[in-house]
Enzyme design. Structure first.
Site, PDB file in Angstrom:
ATOM      1  N   ALA A  65     -24.805 -31.471   7.827  1.00 59.15           N
ATOM      2  CA  ALA A  65     -24.339 -30.143   8.222  1.00 59.15           C
ATOM      3  C   ALA A  65     -25.478 -29.161   8.001  1.00 59.15           C
ATOM      4  CB  ALA A  65     -23.137 -29.766   7.359  1.00 59.15           C
ATOM      5  N   GLY A 104     -23.204 -35.156   7.073  1.00 60.47           N
ATOM      6  CA  GLY A 104     -22.472 -35.030   8.332  1.00 60.47           C
ATOM      7  C   GLY A 104     -23.123 -35.820   9.464  1.00 60.47           C
ATOM      8  N   GLU A 107     -21.906 -39.195   9.060  1.00 59.52           N
ATOM      9  CA  GLU A 107     -20.471 -39.164   9.374  1.00 59.52           C
ATOM     10  C   GLU A 107     -20.229 -39.110  10.883  1.00 59.52           C
ATOM     11  OE1 GLU A 107     -20.019 -35.897   6.498  1.00 59.52           O
ATOM     12  OE2 GLU A 107     -18.288 -37.000   5.733  1.00 59.52           O
ATOM     13  N   GLU A 127     -24.282 -35.441  -0.174  1.00 59.69           N
ATOM     14  CA  GLU A 127     -23.582 -34.171  -0.419  1.00 59.69           C
ATOM     15  C   GLU A 127     -23.452 -33.856  -1.906  1.00 59.69           C
ATOM     16  OE1 GLU A 127     -22.783 -36.348   1.895  1.00 59.69           O
ATOM     17  OE2 GLU A 127     -22.028 -35.358   3.710  1.00 59.69           O
TER      18      GLU A 127
HETATM   19  C1  3H9 Z   1     -23.023 -32.085   4.811  1.00 56.84           C
HETATM   20  O1  3H9 Z   1     -23.499 -32.749   5.693  1.00 56.84           O
HETATM   21  C2  3H9 Z   1     -21.549 -31.839   4.676  1.00 56.84           C
HETATM   22  C3  3H9 Z   1     -20.705 -32.711   5.504  1.00 56.84           C
HETATM   23  O2  3H9 Z   1     -20.346 -33.879   4.802  1.00 56.84           O
HETATM   24  C4  3H9 Z   1     -19.403 -32.065   5.864  1.00 56.84           C
HETATM   25  C5  3H9 Z   1     -19.465 -30.961   6.834  1.00 56.84           C
HETATM   26  C6  3H9 Z   1     -18.115 -30.432   7.242  1.00 56.84           C
HETATM   27  N1  3H9 Z   1     -29.407 -27.717   6.738  1.00 56.84           N
HETATM   28  O3  3H9 Z   1     -36.662 -31.070   3.079  1.00 56.84           O
HETATM   29  P1  3H9 Z   1     -37.656 -30.641   4.100  1.00 56.84           P
HETATM   30  C7  3H9 Z   1     -34.531 -27.535   6.315  1.00 56.84           C
HETATM   31  S1  3H9 Z   1     -24.009 -31.348   3.651  1.00 56.84           S
HETATM   32  C8  3H9 Z   1     -30.251 -26.688   6.911  1.00 56.84           C
HETATM   33  O4  3H9 Z   1     -38.785 -29.796   3.649  1.00 56.84           O
HETATM   34  P2  3H9 Z   1     -38.462 -33.380   4.496  1.00 56.84           P
HETATM   35  C9  3H9 Z   1     -35.246 -27.304   4.995  1.00 56.84           C
HETATM   36  O5  3H9 Z   1     -34.700 -26.202   4.326  1.00 56.84           O
HETATM   37  C10 3H9 Z   1     -25.663 -31.761   4.137  1.00 56.84           C
HETATM   38  N2  3H9 Z   1     -31.576 -26.784   6.736  1.00 56.84           N
HETATM   39  O6  3H9 Z   1     -38.237 -31.870   4.941  1.00 56.84           O
HETATM   40  C11 3H9 Z   1     -36.659 -27.068   5.465  1.00 56.84           C
HETATM   41  O7  3H9 Z   1     -36.753 -25.745   5.937  1.00 56.84           O
HETATM   42  P3  3H9 Z   1     -38.106 -24.897   5.746  1.00 56.84           P
HETATM   43  C12 3H9 Z   1     -26.011 -33.155   3.811  1.00 56.84           C
HETATM   44  C13 3H9 Z   1     -32.067 -27.967   6.378  1.00 56.84           C
HETATM   45  O8  3H9 Z   1     -39.045 -34.069   5.649  1.00 56.84           O
HETATM   46  C14 3H9 Z   1     -36.778 -27.997   6.668  1.00 56.84           C
HETATM   47  O9  3H9 Z   1     -35.447 -28.277   7.075  1.00 56.84           O
HETATM   48  N3  3H9 Z   1     -27.407 -33.393   4.112  1.00 56.84           N
HETATM   49  C15 3H9 Z   1     -31.243 -29.066   6.177  1.00 56.84           C
HETATM   50  O10 3H9 Z   1     -39.139 -33.418   3.178  1.00 56.84           O
HETATM   51  C16 3H9 Z   1     -37.450 -29.301   6.351  1.00 56.84           C
HETATM   52  O11 3H9 Z   1     -36.818 -29.896   5.227  1.00 56.84           O
HETATM   53  C17 3H9 Z   1     -28.359 -33.199   3.200  1.00 56.84           C
HETATM   54  O12 3H9 Z   1     -28.110 -32.872   2.089  1.00 56.84           O
HETATM   55  C18 3H9 Z   1     -29.853 -28.922   6.369  1.00 56.84           C
HETATM   56  N4  3H9 Z   1     -29.016 -29.948   6.217  1.00 56.84           N
HETATM   57  O13 3H9 Z   1     -37.000 -33.947   4.242  1.00 56.84           O
HETATM   58  C19 3H9 Z   1     -29.772 -33.461   3.675  1.00 56.84           C
HETATM   59  N5  3H9 Z   1     -32.009 -30.120   5.808  1.00 56.84           N
HETATM   60  O14 3H9 Z   1     -39.146 -25.676   6.527  1.00 56.84           O
HETATM   61  C20 3H9 Z   1     -30.672 -32.328   3.288  1.00 56.84           C
HETATM   62  C21 3H9 Z   1     -33.273 -29.666   5.796  1.00 56.84           C
HETATM   63  O15 3H9 Z   1     -37.763 -23.581   6.314  1.00 56.84           O
HETATM   64  N6  3H9 Z   1     -32.023 -32.480   3.752  1.00 56.84           N
HETATM   65  N7  3H9 Z   1     -33.319 -28.376   6.140  1.00 56.84           N
HETATM   66  O16 3H9 Z   1     -38.368 -24.890   4.267  1.00 56.84           O
HETATM   67  C22 3H9 Z   1     -32.908 -33.349   3.221  1.00 56.84           C
HETATM   68  O17 3H9 Z   1     -32.603 -34.106   2.332  1.00 56.84           O
HETATM   69  C23 3H9 Z   1     -34.310 -33.291   3.726  1.00 56.84           C
HETATM   70  O18 3H9 Z   1     -34.513 -32.049   4.326  1.00 56.84           O
HETATM   71  C24 3H9 Z   1     -34.696 -34.395   4.740  1.00 56.84           C
HETATM   72  C25 3H9 Z   1     -36.114 -34.086   5.294  1.00 56.84           C
HETATM   73  C26 3H9 Z   1     -34.697 -35.738   4.039  1.00 56.84           C
HETATM   74  C27 3H9 Z   1     -33.737 -34.410   5.892  1.00 56.84           C
END
Ligand code: 3H9
Length: 693
Positions: A65, A104, A107, A127
């Site tokens: 999400a 998500g 999911e 999450e």
């Molecule tokens: C969810 O899914 C809830 C659902 O179950 C239910 C819904 C109803 N959203 O980490 P990075 C941005 S909860 C918004 O440096 P990497 C991040 O801030 C979510 N922004 O890159 C950064 O911005 P900036 C569950 C996001 O290659 C840029 O993207 N998912 C999101 O080292 C690059 O990120 C997670 O918890 C996001 N979801 O790592 C996954 N994700 O450049 C969260 C990233 O402006 N994300 N950004 O600083 C991660 O773990 C890592 O970002 C990922 C990439 C592994 C994907």
């Protein structure tokens, strides 16, 4: 090709409809993405295609999400509507996964009828790290694939699982060739149609949950086994309740249960704090006067001076990242001891299955011991980790200046000394920087990078980037006594000591902080580190300082079997009558009025002075932003993540309330408590710390 909206395309390739999502950086499920997916599937389902492939452009499949949307106004299609459209498709849907399918994102993929992934892909439901639970059916579908026990582990650990392991678990159905995902996904889709495979819906699987129903003890066993790890956090318990629902309720009721628990978490304080931490951890790397394209010194070899606990731990970080280390000591015995500790640590990890014995040997082979600083002539970076004494450090840096090649980064691991003064011992202060690791240095995530007056921006960028490479979270500070972390810690320690002088018992102080969420309190920490750090018989004042009195009684902490606590042979501490007597005696001598300390009062007296100091640190420009202070405390000092860090906590407390309370304490306990000028200004201007992030 049809553009569905600005982030979604639909292409018909013969009998396969390909939906491509392209919403950088990570294809998060923002409103525009949800709308695009919904419309694209709606069109694909009624198209001439026999099957549908969902694939993402850029670096990754949907990473979850859009975290920045939580807590704001909702817009666009809801995710469950998109998922129902996918799962209800009358044509088989294949999710094609590369990068990370997270939260998500996974999911959504679990609503497809089949999943294919490249070998480098990873899947996860992380999450929990945001104080949430998988709220789009993940808690209901995953147990149906892997069983409750594995699902609980998967979701409460929140780890990213490699594609091969996902294949084994049944989370993905096929592996694609690396770099060949689209073609392989289309071929897979055609095969599904040709073989007349069913529209496989995970929601209809019952074998695992039926089996789990006959083992109702499973959930309480899981709770008990993880009680310590989950302490204080709300999300793990909610995840457990969701999985209990998956096992015991019909699918749609389980889903409703999940939605209710998700809504509770997403609107709560813990998740707000943890989402803030997620973004704050990504902010720390952004340094206003060090642009992204600032060059770095290539670091392919590192020298470490000092093979003590700190030096050895620091060395392990680099060895783990495949960077060879030369470690220098003055005496053979100390060098042998240091290397022995590193070896033992690696062997222990290998025995626990973290990696193979060969890998442990490979890492040891990259570590070169030396008794001669001249062996550091060719290394790209040196980190000094010798005794905390200015004269010794200056002597070391003077020598390094004569030995190291031009351009080498000269770093000190000092935890509070003036790095400008250390740099003055060299002819190249621009190359000198602080790289302050936290004990145990191979475990703690924080690296406090300290820029001195003349440190070049290239050297700053090098220290930050190498921090990232070795898996640390680096926070940039400027020079002052104790930098960010220890300067605030000193305030907490003084306040803790002051409470003992007023008759509070060390174990009551520690318990209040433990209940707040820290791993241990100041006196347990003191017993662990040794009370005699900075103490000497010559300067001891046992009549006026409790710590000195304890040292003189040879109560110097865990190592002597007694300190603020008494210790048994397993180093388990218990309250000490001797200490209780001494505390009472000191309090009476000091004329303190006897009073009962409540937990709230103790926490306030420990945390408020930290915040006050944090405000001064910000005002002086020692830290770039309040969230950097929070990240320092979470990753270096075990501040509970679900409380967001001291500055985040201050905003929840209320800045006017904070200043008012500091003034009350100032009137009662003296000018140490005077509110920082910045706090007073913030009250006048109606600001919070969030305004400075
Ligand atoms: C969810 O899914 C809830 C659902 O179950 C239910 C819904 C109803 N959203 O980490 P990075 C941005 S909860 C918004 O440096 P990497 C991040 O801030 C979510 N922004 O890159 C950064 O911005 P900036 C569950 C996001 O290659 C840029 O993207 N998912 C999101 O080292 C690059 O990120 C997670 O918890 C996001 N979801 O790592 C996954 N994700 O450049 C969260 C990233 O402006 N994300 N950004 O600083 C991660 O773990 C890592 O970002 C990922 C990439 C592994 C994907």
């Amino acid at each position: 090709m049809t553009a569905i909206n600005e982030v979604t395309d639909l292409t018909l390739d013969g009998d396969v409809a390909v939906i491509t999502l392209d919403s950088p950086p990570v294809n998060a499920l923002s409103a525009v993405v949800r709308d695009g997916l919904y419309d694209a599937f709606e069109q694909a389902i009624v198209s001439d295609a026999a099957s549908i492939v969902l694939i993402c452009a850029g670096r990754t499949f949907i990473a979850g999400a859009d975290i920045s949307e939580f807590g704001g106004k909702r817009a666009g299609k809801e995710l469950p509507e998109v998922q129902a459209m996918i799962e209800g498709s009358t044509k088989p849907v294949v999710a094609a996964i590369h990068g990370t399918a997270l939260g998500g994102g996974l999911e959504v993929a679990l609503c497809a009828h089949y999943r294919i992934a490249v070998p480098s892909a990873k899947c996860g439901l992380p999450e929990v790290n945001l104080g949430l639970l998988p709220g789009a059916g993940g808690t209901q579908r995953l147990p149906r694939i892997v069983g409750a026990q594995k699902a609980l582990e998967f979701m409460t650990q929140g780890t990213h699982v490699p594609a091969a392991a996902c294949l084994e678990m049944g989370l993905v159905d096929e592996l694609a060739g690396e770099g060949n995902l689209l073609d392989d996904a289309k071929a897979f889709a055609r095969r599904i149609v040709a073989e007349g495979r069913p529209l496989a819906k995970i929601r209809d699987l019952t074998d695992n949950v039926d089996a789990d129903r006959s083992n109702p003890g499973l959930f309480d066993d899981f709770r008990k086994a993880n009680a310590r790890k989950f302490r204080g956090y709300a999300a793990p318990e909610s995840i457990i309740q969701c999985v209990e629902g998956a096992v015991n309720l019909p699918f749609d009721e389980g889903l409703a249960n999940e939605r209710r628990l998700f809504t509770e978490l997403v609107s709560g304080q813990q998740s707000a704090a943890m989402r803030y931490v997620f973004f704050a951890e990504r902010q720390v790397w952004k340094i206003p006067d060090v642009p992204k394209d600032t060059p770095v010194v290539p670091v392919n070899s590192v020298g470490i001076i000092g093979a003590g606990t700190m030096g050895g731990g620091i060395a392990m970080n680099f060895l783990n990242a495949g960077i060879p280390v030369t470690i220098v000591e003055m005496k053979q015995e100390a060098l042998d001891r240091g290397l022995g500790v590193v070896r033992t640590n690696y062997e222990r990890s290998a025995k626990r299955g973290r990696f193979s014995m060969e890998e442990a040997e490979r890492r040891m082979a990259m570590l070169t011991p030396s008794l001669d600083m001249n062996d550091l002539a060719e290394v790209d970076m040196v980190i000094e980790a010798v005794f905390e004494n200015m004269d010794i450090k200056k002597d070391v840096f003077g020598k390094l200046d004569g030995i190291c090649k031009p351009g080498a980064v000269l770093a000190t691991n000092t935890s509070y000394l003036n790095i400008d003064e250390i740099a003055s011992a060299t002819s190249r202060p621009e190359s000198v920087i602080g790289m302050h690791f936290f004990s145990p240095a191979n475990v703690m995530k924080l690296l406090e990078v300290v820029r001195a007056e003349k440190t070049s921006i290239e050297v700053i960028n090098t220290a930050m980037q190498i921090g990232k490479r070795i898996g640390k979270i680096a926070v940039l500070a400027r020079v002052c006594d104790g930098f960010i972390g220890n300067r605030m810690l000193a305030q907490r320690r003084d306040s803790a000591n002051a409470m003992l002088d007023e008759g509070a018992m060390p174990w009551d102080v520690d318990k209040a902080l433990f209940d707040f969420g820290f791993a241990m309190g100041p006196f347990q920490m003191s017993d662990l580190a040794g009370l005699d750090i900075g103490w000497s018989k010559e300067t001891s004042q046992p009549d006026i300082r409790l710590r000195d009195a304890l040292c003189e009684l040879d109560r110097r902490g865990q190592k002597t079997g007694a300190g603020y606590y008494d210790y048994d042979e397993n180093r388990v501490g218990s309250p000490s009558d001797v200490v209780a007597g001494l505390v009472a005696e000191f309090a009476a001598k000091g004329g303190a009025e006897a009073h009962e300390f409540t937990s709230d009062e103790i926490v306030e007296r420990l945390v408020l002075p930290m915040i006050n100091e944090g405000a001064k640190i910000l005002d002086e420009g020692i830290a770039i932003r309040p969230s950097d202070i929070d990240i320092t405390w979470i990753n270096g000092y075990n501040w509970p993540k679900y409380r967001g860090g001291p500055m985040w906590y201050a905003d929840r407390y209320g800045i006017p309330e904070l200043v008012a309370q500091l003034e009350v304490l100032q009137a009662r306990h003296g000018d140490r408590w005077e509110p920082a000028a910045m706090l007073k200004r913030m009250v006048d201007e109606g600001k919070t710390f969030a305004d400075f992030n």
